[in-house]
Motif scaffolding. Structure first.
Motif, PDB file in Angstrom:
ATOM      1  N   GLY A   1       0.817  -1.204   0.000  1.00  0.00           N
ATOM      2  CA  GLY A   1       0.000   0.000   0.000  1.00  0.00           C
ATOM      3  C   GLY A   1       0.847   1.249   0.000  1.00  0.00           C
ATOM      4  O   GLY A   1       2.056   1.202  -0.260  1.00  0.00           O
ATOM      5  N   LEU A   2       0.196   2.360   0.306  1.00  0.00           N
ATOM      6  CA  LEU A   2       0.836   3.668   0.341  1.00  0.00           C
ATOM      7  C   LEU A   2       0.999   4.098   1.792  1.00  0.00           C
ATOM      8  O   LEU A   2       0.048   4.021   2.577  1.00  0.00           O
ATOM      9  CB  LEU A   2      -0.020   4.677  -0.412  1.00  0.00           C
ATOM     10  CG  LEU A   2       0.396   6.148  -0.346  1.00  0.00           C
ATOM     11  CD1 LEU A   2       1.758   6.345  -1.017  1.00  0.00           C
ATOM     12  CD2 LEU A   2      -0.668   7.018  -0.999  1.00  0.00           C
ATOM     13  N   VAL A   3       2.182   4.553   2.141  1.00  0.00           N
ATOM     14  CA  VAL A   3       2.464   4.978   3.509  1.00  0.00           C
ATOM     15  C   VAL A   3       3.417   6.165   3.457  1.00  0.00           C
ATOM     16  O   VAL A   3       4.214   6.286   2.520  1.00  0.00           O
ATOM     17  CB  VAL A   3       3.045   3.809   4.335  1.00  0.00           C
ATOM     18  CG1 VAL A   3       4.403   3.381   3.790  1.00  0.00           C
ATOM     19  CG2 VAL A   3       3.116   4.139   5.806  1.00  0.00           C
ATOM     20  N   GLN A   4       3.341   7.008   4.463  1.00  0.00           N
ATOM     21  CA  GLN A   4       4.268   8.127   4.540  1.00  0.00           C
ATOM     22  C   GLN A   4       5.611   7.671   5.086  1.00  0.00           C
ATOM     23  O   GLN A   4       5.692   6.672   5.820  1.00  0.00           O
ATOM     24  CB  GLN A   4       3.688   9.218   5.430  1.00  0.00           C
ATOM     25  CG  GLN A   4       2.516   9.967   4.808  1.00  0.00           C
ATOM     26  CD  GLN A   4       2.100  11.166   5.634  1.00  0.00           C
ATOM     27  OE1 GLN A   4       2.308  11.201   6.847  1.00  0.00           O
ATOM     28  NE2 GLN A   4       1.496  12.153   4.985  1.00  0.00           N
ATOM     29  N   ALA A   5       6.636   8.407   4.752  1.00  0.00           N
ATOM     30  CA  ALA A   5       7.964   8.119   5.281  1.00  0.00           C
ATOM     31  C   ALA A   5       7.922   8.086   6.809  1.00  0.00           C
ATOM     32  O   ALA A   5       7.275   8.925   7.437  1.00  0.00           O
ATOM     33  CB  ALA A   5       8.957   9.160   4.797  1.00  0.00           C
ATOM     34  N   GLY A   6       8.609   7.098   7.363  1.00  0.00           N
ATOM     35  CA  GLY A   6       8.596   6.900   8.799  1.00  0.00           C
ATOM     36  C   GLY A   6       7.514   5.957   9.284  1.00  0.00           C
ATOM     37  O   GLY A   6       7.530   5.541  10.448  1.00  0.00           O
TER      38      GLY A   6
ATOM     39  N   LYS B   1       0.788 -22.206   9.820  1.00  0.00           N
ATOM     40  CA  LYS B   1      -0.164 -21.533   8.933  1.00  0.00           C
ATOM     41  C   LYS B   1       0.361 -21.359   7.509  1.00  0.00           C
ATOM     42  O   LYS B   1      -0.309 -20.798   6.655  1.00  0.00           O
ATOM     43  CB  LYS B   1      -0.533 -20.159   9.505  1.00  0.00           C
ATOM     44  CG  LYS B   1      -1.244 -20.229  10.840  1.00  0.00           C
ATOM     45  CD  LYS B   1      -1.617 -18.840  11.336  1.00  0.00           C
ATOM     46  CE  LYS B   1      -2.375 -18.916  12.654  1.00  0.00           C
ATOM     47  NZ  LYS B   1      -2.726 -17.562  13.157  1.00  0.00           N
ATOM     48  N   ASN B   2       1.575 -21.844   7.259  1.00  0.00           N
ATOM     49  CA  ASN B   2       2.186 -21.716   5.932  1.00  0.00           C
ATOM     50  C   ASN B   2       2.259 -20.266   5.472  1.00  0.00           C
ATOM     51  O   ASN B   2       1.898 -19.938   4.327  1.00  0.00           O
ATOM     52  CB  ASN B   2       1.438 -22.553   4.896  1.00  0.00           C
ATOM     53  CG  ASN B   2       1.733 -24.033   5.024  1.00  0.00           C
ATOM     54  OD1 ASN B   2       2.417 -24.466   5.957  1.00  0.00           O
ATOM     55  ND2 ASN B   2       1.221 -24.826   4.110  1.00  0.00           N
ATOM     56  N   THR B   3       2.709 -19.405   6.350  1.00  0.00           N
ATOM     57  CA  THR B   3       2.831 -17.999   5.994  1.00  0.00           C
ATOM     58  C   THR B   3       4.212 -17.460   6.366  1.00  0.00           C
ATOM     59  O   THR B   3       4.848 -17.944   7.310  1.00  0.00           O
ATOM     60  CB  THR B   3       1.774 -17.147   6.706  1.00  0.00           C
ATOM     61  OG1 THR B   3       1.915 -17.299   8.123  1.00  0.00           O
ATOM     62  CG2 THR B   3       0.360 -17.541   6.304  1.00  0.00           C
ATOM     63  N   VAL B   4       4.636 -16.461   5.620  1.00  0.00           N
ATOM     64  CA  VAL B   4       5.842 -15.716   5.944  1.00  0.00           C
ATOM     65  C   VAL B   4       5.480 -14.240   5.867  1.00  0.00           C
ATOM     66  O   VAL B   4       4.703 -13.824   5.004  1.00  0.00           O
ATOM     67  CB  VAL B   4       7.005 -16.071   4.998  1.00  0.00           C
ATOM     68  CG1 VAL B   4       6.666 -15.777   3.560  1.00  0.00           C
ATOM     69  CG2 VAL B   4       8.278 -15.362   5.405  1.00  0.00           C
ATOM     70  N   SER B   5       6.017 -13.467   6.800  1.00  0.00           N
ATOM     71  CA  SER B   5       5.647 -12.057   6.899  1.00  0.00           C
ATOM     72  C   SER B   5       6.890 -11.179   6.883  1.00  0.00           C
ATOM     73  O   SER B   5       7.999 -11.630   7.203  1.00  0.00           O
ATOM     74  CB  SER B   5       4.863 -11.814   8.189  1.00  0.00           C
ATOM     75  OG  SER B   5       3.657 -12.544   8.185  1.00  0.00           O
ATOM     76  N   LEU B   6       6.672  -9.923   6.539  1.00  0.00           N
ATOM     77  CA  LEU B   6       7.736  -8.930   6.562  1.00  0.00           C
ATOM     78  C   LEU B   6       7.178  -7.673   7.217  1.00  0.00           C
ATOM     79  O   LEU B   6       6.325  -6.998   6.641  1.00  0.00           O
ATOM     80  CB  LEU B   6       8.231  -8.614   5.146  1.00  0.00           C
ATOM     81  CG  LEU B   6       9.414  -7.666   5.074  1.00  0.00           C
ATOM     82  CD1 LEU B   6      10.678  -8.359   5.624  1.00  0.00           C
ATOM     83  CD2 LEU B   6       9.665  -7.216   3.640  1.00  0.00           C
ATOM     84  N   GLN B   7       7.621  -7.405   8.423  1.00  0.00           N
ATOM     85  CA  GLN B   7       7.249  -6.188   9.121  1.00  0.00           C
ATOM     86  C   GLN B   7       8.243  -5.109   8.750  1.00  0.00           C
ATOM     87  O   GLN B   7       9.450  -5.269   8.968  1.00  0.00           O
ATOM     88  CB  GLN B   7       7.247  -6.414  10.631  1.00  0.00           C
ATOM     89  CG  GLN B   7       6.937  -5.175  11.445  1.00  0.00           C
ATOM     90  CD  GLN B   7       5.519  -4.693  11.252  1.00  0.00           C
ATOM     91  OE1 GLN B   7       4.581  -5.480  11.207  1.00  0.00           O
ATOM     92  NE2 GLN B   7       5.348  -3.380  11.145  1.00  0.00           N
ATOM     93  N   MET B   8       7.738  -4.022   8.187  1.00  0.00           N
ATOM     94  CA  MET B   8       8.602  -2.943   7.707  1.00  0.00           C
ATOM     95  C   MET B   8       8.315  -1.683   8.511  1.00  0.00           C
ATOM     96  O   MET B   8       7.207  -1.154   8.470  1.00  0.00           O
ATOM     97  CB  MET B   8       8.345  -2.697   6.217  1.00  0.00           C
ATOM     98  CG  MET B   8       8.513  -3.941   5.365  1.00  0.00           C
ATOM     99  SD  MET B   8       8.360  -3.622   3.602  1.00  0.00           S
ATOM    100  CE  MET B   8       6.639  -3.137   3.510  1.00  0.00           C
ATOM    101  N   ASN B   9       9.314  -1.237   9.240  1.00  0.00           N
ATOM    102  CA  ASN B   9       9.205  -0.026  10.055  1.00  0.00           C
ATOM    103  C   ASN B   9      10.146   1.042   9.541  1.00  0.00           C
ATOM    104  O   ASN B   9      11.074   0.758   8.784  1.00  0.00           O
ATOM    105  CB  ASN B   9       9.521  -0.349  11.513  1.00  0.00           C
ATOM    106  CG  ASN B   9       8.571  -1.347  12.125  1.00  0.00           C
ATOM    107  OD1 ASN B   9       7.396  -1.423  11.762  1.00  0.00           O
ATOM    108  ND2 ASN B   9       9.078  -2.143  13.063  1.00  0.00           N
ATOM    109  N   SER B  10       9.912   2.269   9.978  1.00  0.00           N
ATOM    110  CA  SER B  10      10.771   3.397   9.590  1.00  0.00           C
ATOM    111  C   SER B  10      10.982   3.432   8.081  1.00  0.00           C
ATOM    112  O   SER B  10      12.111   3.565   7.588  1.00  0.00           O
ATOM    113  CB  SER B  10      12.118   3.310  10.315  1.00  0.00           C
ATOM    114  OG  SER B  10      11.933   3.300  11.713  1.00  0.00           O
TER     115      SER B  10
END
Length: 125
Positions: free
Chosen positions: A10-15, A76-85
């Motif tokens: 999606g769309l997110v602001q910097a930070g 659950k056969n899932t892999v995730s990527l948490q993206m911060n900053s």
């Protein structure tokens, strides 16, 4: 055959933050490492992060270390990527990929035999 389906872009602001998910089916998920790559138009697909089959070891690109966290749920056969900053330079299409072999996953697209369709991440300044 392996099917990988990404979600969460999606769309997110910097930070800001986003969490990507990848649902896998069609192969014994827990036996193989998984990774995230990203690509912008006109450039090669770039390694972002990878995780071992058990989830006990993780690997990051220098550009994402300390900001991104890869994880997996083998039940659950899932892999995730948490993206911060997030930064504007993180803008790309993000792809989930399954490694062809057990062991330490590579940092290039070589030997990743299965890919998702990609999900767009856009970071505005």
């Amino acid at each position: 055959q392996v099917q990988l389906v990404e979600s969460g872009g999606g769309l997110v602001q910097a930070g800001g933050s986003l969490r990507l998910s990848c649902a896998a089916s069609g192969r014994t998920f827990s036996r193989y490492p998984m990774a995230w790559f990203r690509q912008v138009p006109g450039k090669e697909r770039e390694f972002v992060a990878a995780i071992s089959a058990s989830g006990g070891n993780t690997y990051y690109a220098d550009s994402t270390k300390g900001r991104f966290t890869i994880s997996r749920d083998n039940a659950k056969n899932t892999v995730s990527l948490q993206m911060n900053s997030l930064k504007p330079e993180d803008t790309a299409v993000y792809y989930c990929a399954a490694y062809n072999f057990a062991g330490v996953p590579g940092r290039t697209t070589n030997n990743y035999g299965y890919w998702g369709q990609g999900t767009q991440v856009t970071v505005s300044s």
